[in-house]
Design an enzyme around this catalytic site. Structure first.
Site, PDB file in Angstrom:
ATOM      1  N   HIS A 199       0.816  -1.217   0.000  1.00 51.47           N
ATOM      2  CA  HIS A 199       0.000   0.000   0.000  1.00 51.47           C
ATOM      3  C   HIS A 199       0.854   1.274   0.000  1.00 51.47           C
ATOM      4  O   HIS A 199       0.352   2.358  -0.301  1.00 51.47           O
ATOM      5  CB  HIS A 199      -0.981  -0.001   1.175  1.00 51.47           C
ATOM      6  CG  HIS A 199      -0.364   0.233   2.519  1.00 51.47           C
ATOM      7  ND1 HIS A 199      -0.058  -0.789   3.395  1.00 51.47           N
ATOM      8  CD2 HIS A 199      -0.011   1.374   3.160  1.00 51.47           C
ATOM      9  CE1 HIS A 199       0.453  -0.289   4.501  1.00 51.47           C
ATOM     10  NE2 HIS A 199       0.487   1.023   4.380  1.00 51.47           N
ATOM     11  N   ASP A 211       0.161  -7.624   1.269  1.00 59.24           N
ATOM     12  CA  ASP A 211       0.580  -6.237   1.460  1.00 59.24           C
ATOM     13  C   ASP A 211       2.101  -6.096   1.445  1.00 59.24           C
ATOM     14  O   ASP A 211       2.679  -5.365   2.243  1.00 59.24           O
ATOM     15  CB  ASP A 211       0.012  -5.667   2.768  1.00 59.24           C
ATOM     16  CG  ASP A 211       0.053  -4.143   2.799  1.00 59.24           C
ATOM     17  OD1 ASP A 211       0.159  -3.537   1.726  1.00 59.24           O
ATOM     18  OD2 ASP A 211       0.030  -3.566   3.908  1.00 59.24           O
ATOM     19  N   SER A 243       4.832   2.560   7.960  1.00 58.43           N
ATOM     20  CA  SER A 243       4.482   1.413   7.131  1.00 58.43           C
ATOM     21  C   SER A 243       5.634   1.014   6.220  1.00 58.43           C
ATOM     22  O   SER A 243       6.196   1.853   5.509  1.00 58.43           O
ATOM     23  CB  SER A 243       3.249   1.734   6.279  1.00 58.43           C
ATOM     24  OG  SER A 243       2.106   1.838   7.083  1.00 58.43           O
TER      25      SER A 243
END
Length: 402
Positions: free
Chosen positions: A137, A167, A244
């Site tokens: 993402h 992911d 992230s």
């Protein structure tokens, strides 16, 4: 006369003796001037402290295990900036309205001007040639990827491969002898172990936070992202937007997870993808290969006898459920392997290939471990009957499928 000469001789002798004594005394008390001093011995010079060299500074012992862990990995953690262009169409009522047509003519714009969106994330180098792991993402639909190293170098990144189901994504920069983050073993992680998160939260580069592993195998459904197929490491190390894709470390400075998700309604709760999951597919991502994920095509929930009794005692319930432990089929997706095999809503899966099934996460894990096109034997409870069905897995095409 003779006596006088003797006395004079004695007085002269006394003066000589006194002079000698005074000379010896003064030679012991007076300091020698610097210009008259002997050279300082070499041993004395070597005892004078000198500033440490850069090599000696690097050898200075860290103050804590956190410092040691960050020193081991920190140079391999990178900042990832992304840009992408989006275009939006005007709502149909505007483009189809005769008034707007008359006012703007046939050149009435169908789209709004393009808009540039920017994103921020983290990553870490896994190969000295410039291979980087991060979250899918972070780089999703990016037109431009810029990677900033801790030493200040800014390099252009190319997205090699993306797997939305897990992911995970791989990026390549042109580099040589780059620092590499050592990968650990997430299967050996235990609840209560130290957890160190490194990344660029909120654009604050090179940030380190410390916590513990709060729990293991937290399913993606429990985390609130059911479109993923993951069992997360949960930690209370602070993880914020921008973290992230960055590494989660153990106390030895080894990567045990990839920071990936936070809950907006939770304080001090973060989640990381176990590094073993990334190691299993990273080479395929780096080569740009598609990662195939098998699926059977059901939406499911864990069922217990008490939950079944609650459902069956509800006068508004539309279906009666067997009061057993298993996995309840909530929905069968059209044109899926499950539909082709004859699975129905309300079935309770109790075994797969002879293995007892009691949780939805267990079933998902078993399906994930199969090969696309492999037939699995599924035992289900349907009402008061037990049936054996053969389901041949398909390839997951949409992240919304199970």
């Amino acid at each position: 006369m003779r006596l006088g000469k003797v006395m004079q001789y004695v007085r002269q002798l006394s003066s000589y003796v006194l002079a000698i004594v005074i000379g010896v005394f003064l030679s012991g008390c007076l300091q020698v001037l610097p210009s008259q001093a002997d050279p300082v011995p070499q041993a004395t010079i070597s005892q004078v402290p000198t500033p440490p060299t850069p090599t000696q500074k690097a050898a200075i012992q860290p103050n804590s295990f956190v410092t040691a862990a960050v020193n081991r990995v920190g140079q391999a953690v990178v900042r990832i900036d992304t840009e992408r262009t989006i275009t939006r169409r005007l709502p149909d009522p505007f483009s189809d309205d005769p008034f707007f047509r008359r006012f703007f003519g046939e050149n009435f714009p169908q789209q709004l001007p393009p808009e540039r969106l920017q994103g921020l994330g983290s990553g870490f180098i896994v190969d000295s040639s410039g291979e980087i792991l991060t979250n899918a993402h972070v780089v999703a639909q990016a037109d431009k990827v810029t990677v900033t190293l801790k030493d200040g170098r800014v390099l252009e990144g190319q997205v090699q491969g993306v797997d939305e189901v897990t992911d995970l994504a791989a990026i390549k920069v042109n580099g040589k002898n780059l620092p590499v983050a050592p990968l650990g073993d997430s299967s050996s992680v235990q609840v209560g172990d130290w957890a160190i998160a490194v990344g660029n939260p909120l654009g604050l580069d090179n940030t380190v936070t410390l916590g513990i592993v709060s729990t293991l195998k937290r399913s993606s459904a429990q985390v609130g992202i059911p479109d993923k197929r993951l069992d997360f490491i949960q930690t209370d190390a602070a993880i914020n937007p921008g973290n992230s894709g960055g590494p989660l470390l153990n106390d030895r400075g080894e990567v045990i997870g990839i920071n990936t998700a936070i809950r907006a309604d939770g304080m001090g709760i973060g989640f990381a993808i176990p590094i073993d999951k990334a190691k299993a597919i990273k080479d395929r991502l780096i080569r740009g290969e598609k990662v195939a994920h098998p699926y059977i095509g059901v939406q499911m929930e864990t069922l217990t006898p008490s939950l079944a009794r609650q459902n069956n005692s509800d006068p508004n319930s539309t279906i009666q459920i067997p009061e057993v432990n298993g996995v309840l089929v909530v929905r069968v997706l059209p044109n899926s392997p499950a539909a082709a095999a004859g699975l129905r809503r309300g079935d309770v899966i109790v075994q797969v290939d002879g293995q007892t099934i009691t949780k939805a996460e267990q079933l998902q894990s078993l399906v994930e471990d199969t090969q696309v096109g492999q037939a699995i034997q599924v035992k289900v409870r349907r009402g008061d009957r037990t049936q054996q069905l053969s389901v041949r897995t398909g390839e997951l095409q949409s992240a919304s499928l199970k």
